[in-house]
Write an enzyme that holds these catalytic residues in place. Structure first.
Site, PDB file in Angstrom:
ATOM      1  N   HIS A 189     -13.989   0.850   4.234  1.00 41.00           N
ATOM      2  CA  HIS A 189     -14.036   0.981   5.692  1.00 41.00           C
ATOM      3  C   HIS A 189     -15.350   1.675   6.041  1.00 41.00           C
ATOM      4  O   HIS A 189     -15.600   2.793   5.605  1.00 41.00           O
ATOM      5  CB  HIS A 189     -12.848   1.800   6.188  1.00 41.00           C
ATOM      6  CG  HIS A 189     -12.686   1.801   7.669  1.00 41.00           C
ATOM      7  ND1 HIS A 189     -11.473   2.046   8.283  1.00 41.00           N
ATOM      8  CD2 HIS A 189     -13.559   1.568   8.681  1.00 41.00           C
ATOM      9  CE1 HIS A 189     -11.633   1.969   9.597  1.00 41.00           C
ATOM     10  NE2 HIS A 189     -12.890   1.693   9.846  1.00 41.00           N
ATOM     11  N   GLN A 212       0.817  -1.206   0.000  1.00 38.41           N
ATOM     12  CA  GLN A 212       0.000   0.000   0.000  1.00 38.41           C
ATOM     13  C   GLN A 212       0.856   1.263   0.000  1.00 38.41           C
ATOM     14  O   GLN A 212       1.826   1.363   0.755  1.00 38.41           O
ATOM     15  CB  GLN A 212      -0.921   0.041   1.218  1.00 38.41           C
ATOM     16  CG  GLN A 212      -1.899   1.207   1.171  1.00 38.41           C
ATOM     17  CD  GLN A 212      -2.739   1.345   2.416  1.00 38.41           C
ATOM     18  OE1 GLN A 212      -2.247   1.751   3.453  1.00 38.41           O
ATOM     19  NE2 GLN A 212      -4.032   1.035   2.310  1.00 38.41           N
ATOM     20  N   CYS A 269      -6.854   6.932   5.127  1.00 46.76           N
ATOM     21  CA  CYS A 269      -6.188   7.399   6.346  1.00 46.76           C
ATOM     22  C   CYS A 269      -6.811   8.708   6.819  1.00 46.76           C
ATOM     23  O   CYS A 269      -6.818   9.698   6.085  1.00 46.76           O
ATOM     24  CB  CYS A 269      -4.702   7.584   6.108  1.00 46.76           C
ATOM     25  SG  CYS A 269      -3.802   8.114   7.598  1.00 46.76           S
TER      26      CYS A 269
END
Length: 569
Positions: free
Chosen positions: A219, A123, A152
């Protein structure tokens, strides 16, 4: 079992080879359609931890788990040779020759090793297509896919303009994914967070897929859900994507995975192809492994008398240390006696020793711990002489052990302090912490045999869904095990954190809440005004005219006028 798994992994060393490029579901099925994924974690999903996690899968099934590398910064990876050599180590000779790599079995090292560390996704975070492409070329020969971090939420990502802070810049996101899709020999994937609405999240996912992403990982939390505001992931949004994207789209789900049983539950509720675990894996690296049969006695797995159990942290600690020795340090682990079981026969006493030796116990702190532990001059002197290491596997050890031993060190603070004094690469210091851990657990197991009720929580939980409850108390009780067993860390929900004072509102949030409160008060007053007006009208109608009121007071009956005598006009 652990030794067999580790030794078997070392027997053969394969080398990367040119392979045809698959994409989308064909790529996923080519890997064997794994259902479990070790999530990318900054400085925490390094090689040794990936191998530890894979080692708990049934023999020969390590490829049933996809693992991500830690997030790598594309620009730094492109520009700095030292950064490349420290963060990703597939070859002993370094990455400088990786782009013109020619297979050489003796040069194969750790990251992406085809015999023990596959499937592997590497990643990157990036905001420049050129930087991302140049960085990806170094690692492409040693992994199965390149992943773009679009999730993030941390402040450093805001400052660096990457991760979840690209989600308003769909043109840039498209270019980042597309440059890898058009130029790499391996697939590109992307990991994103949900947006404000299901519909907007769907449109964002379509942009990423149209750019060429073979897999999207979703997510189920929004960008501002972090720290004490983490809260619960919304699986319904992932289900919405599953139902509204083409059926051949490969979707991975991320969020709310605390225990092994949560994996199947998430797959069912979201319809995802696979499930990631991040924080759950940090506290319990055995999370992807089903528990062994209760009839099998194991020194590594503890079975409680109330039916609950889990892997012992001293057993996981040992296995982790052995992996560090064998792979990162390339040396044999020290000899270790078998882990203690209460059923073990006592060792024969030496001549002249008491017939019943006292139970060993680690030193305990009599004073409450201070926030900042001061090291002695000798400690500082010894640590200053210890050689510094740049190995990501050694640098991550202390953080991993604080996660793994969280429940234990909350009780045994001397072990916490000893671990805090450990420095990266100082293996004797970590061995000391391991010995203290084993001694503490031996004492704990002996106490359990004497009085299990001190540790067993026998109160049943009925009709409670921890993923939907407004309180984390039920989930904590369901996950709780004795402190010598691996167990998840259950974060308090934002409402609980706010009530305890650990979560403070920002000025913007306070202003928004005040405006909402004022709006609610205004609506309440309007409702009360309408209710009072309606009530007055009803009372007036019931009371009748002034003449009718006087007639009732005088006892004169009120008669209704017949319709025939009413005059309209």
């Amino acid at each position: 079992m652990a030794d067999a798994a580790l030794n078997g992994a070392c027997e053969r060393q394969l080398v990367p080879s040119k392979r045809p490029k698959y994409a989308g579901r064909a790529f996923y099925e080519r890997m064997g359609s794994p259902k479990m994924v070790l999530a990318p974690m900054v400085d925490q999903s390094e090689f040794a931890w990936r191998i530890l996690t894979r080692s708990y899968l049934p023999a020969g099934s390590s490829r049933r788990l996809i693992a991500y590398s830690p997030m790598l910064h594309a620009r730094l990876f492109k520009e700095r040779q030292l950064f490349r050599d420290h963060c990703f180590q597939p070859l002993r000779s370094g990455l400088e020759k990786a782009i013109q790599y020619e297979p050489n079995p003796s040069d194969v090292y750790l990251d992406g090793n085809p015999s023990i560390d596959r499937p592997l996704f590497v990643q990157f975070c990036a905001n420049s297509p050129d930087d991302l492409w140049e960085a990806a070329k170094y690692v492409a020969p040693f992994c199965d896919a390149i992943d773009l971090n679009l999730g993030c939420p941390q402040g450093i990502a805001r400052k660096g303009f990457y991760g979840a802070f690209l989600q308003e810049h769909w043109d840039l996101v498209y270019k980042l994914v597309n440059v890898l899709h058009n130029n790499l020999d391996i697939p590109v994937t992307a990991k994103m967070r949900i947006l404000e609405t299901k519909e907007k999240t769907l449109e964002y996912a379509k942009v990423i897929l149209s750019a060429g992403a073979s897999i999207i990982t979703v997510h189920g939390r929004q960008r501002d859900q972090k720290g004490h505001k983490t809260g619960l992931a919304d699986w319904s949004v992932i289900r919405y994507l599953r139902e509204n994207l083409p059926r051949d789209t490969v979707i991975f789900a991320n969020g709310n995975i605390l225990r092994h049983t949560d994996i199947a539950k998430c797959l069912e509720e979201t319809g995802a192809d696979a499930v990631l675990s991040a924080e759950g894996n940090l506290h319990d690296p055995t999370i992807f492994s089903p528990p062994p049969d209760p009839s099998e006695q194991s020194r590594e797995y503890w079975h409680g008398r109330n039916g609950k159990g889990g892997y012992r942290v001293d057993a996981v600690f040992r296995r982790y240390m052995d992996i560090i020795y064998r792979f990162a340090l390339e040396t044999d682990p020290p000899h270790r006696d078998p882990l203690y079981l209460p059923s073990d026969l006592p060792a024969p006493a030496e001549p002249g020793t008491p017939s019943v030796p006292p139970s060993p116990s680690p030193p305990q702190d009599d004073q409450p711990p201070t926030k900042k532990q001061k090291r002695s001059k000798n400690d500082a002197k010894n640590n200053s002489k210890a050689p510094r290491t740049t190995s990501p596997n050694l640098l991550a050890m202390q953080a991993h052990l604080f996660h793994l031993l969280r429940s234990l060190i909350s009780k045994h603070t001397s072990i916490r302090d000893a671990l805090a004094r450990c420095r990266a690469g100082d293996m004797p210091a970590f061995e000391t912490v391991l010995q203290m851990t084993e001694a503490a657990i031996k004492q704990g197991l002996q106490e359990y045999e004497l009085d299990p009720s001190k540790y067993d929580d026998n109160e049943e939980l009925k009709d409670v869904d921890g993923s939907k409850d407004e309180s984390s108390v039920a989930t904590v009780r369901e996950c709780r095990r004795p402190w010598w067993v691996c167990q998840p860390h259950v974060r308090p929900l934002p409402k609980e954190a706010f009530e305890k004072g650990s979560l403070q509102l920002s000025k913007k949030e306070k202003k928004r809440l005040q405006a909402e409160k004022e709006e609610e008060e205004k609506e309440r007053r309007e409702r009360e005004g309408q209710e009072n007006l309606s009530k007055a009208v009803v009372e007036k109608e019931e009371a009748g005219t002034e003449r009718e009121q006087r007639d009732r007071a005088d006892g004169v009956p009120v008669t209704e006028m017949p319709k025939e005598s009413m005059i309209c006009g």
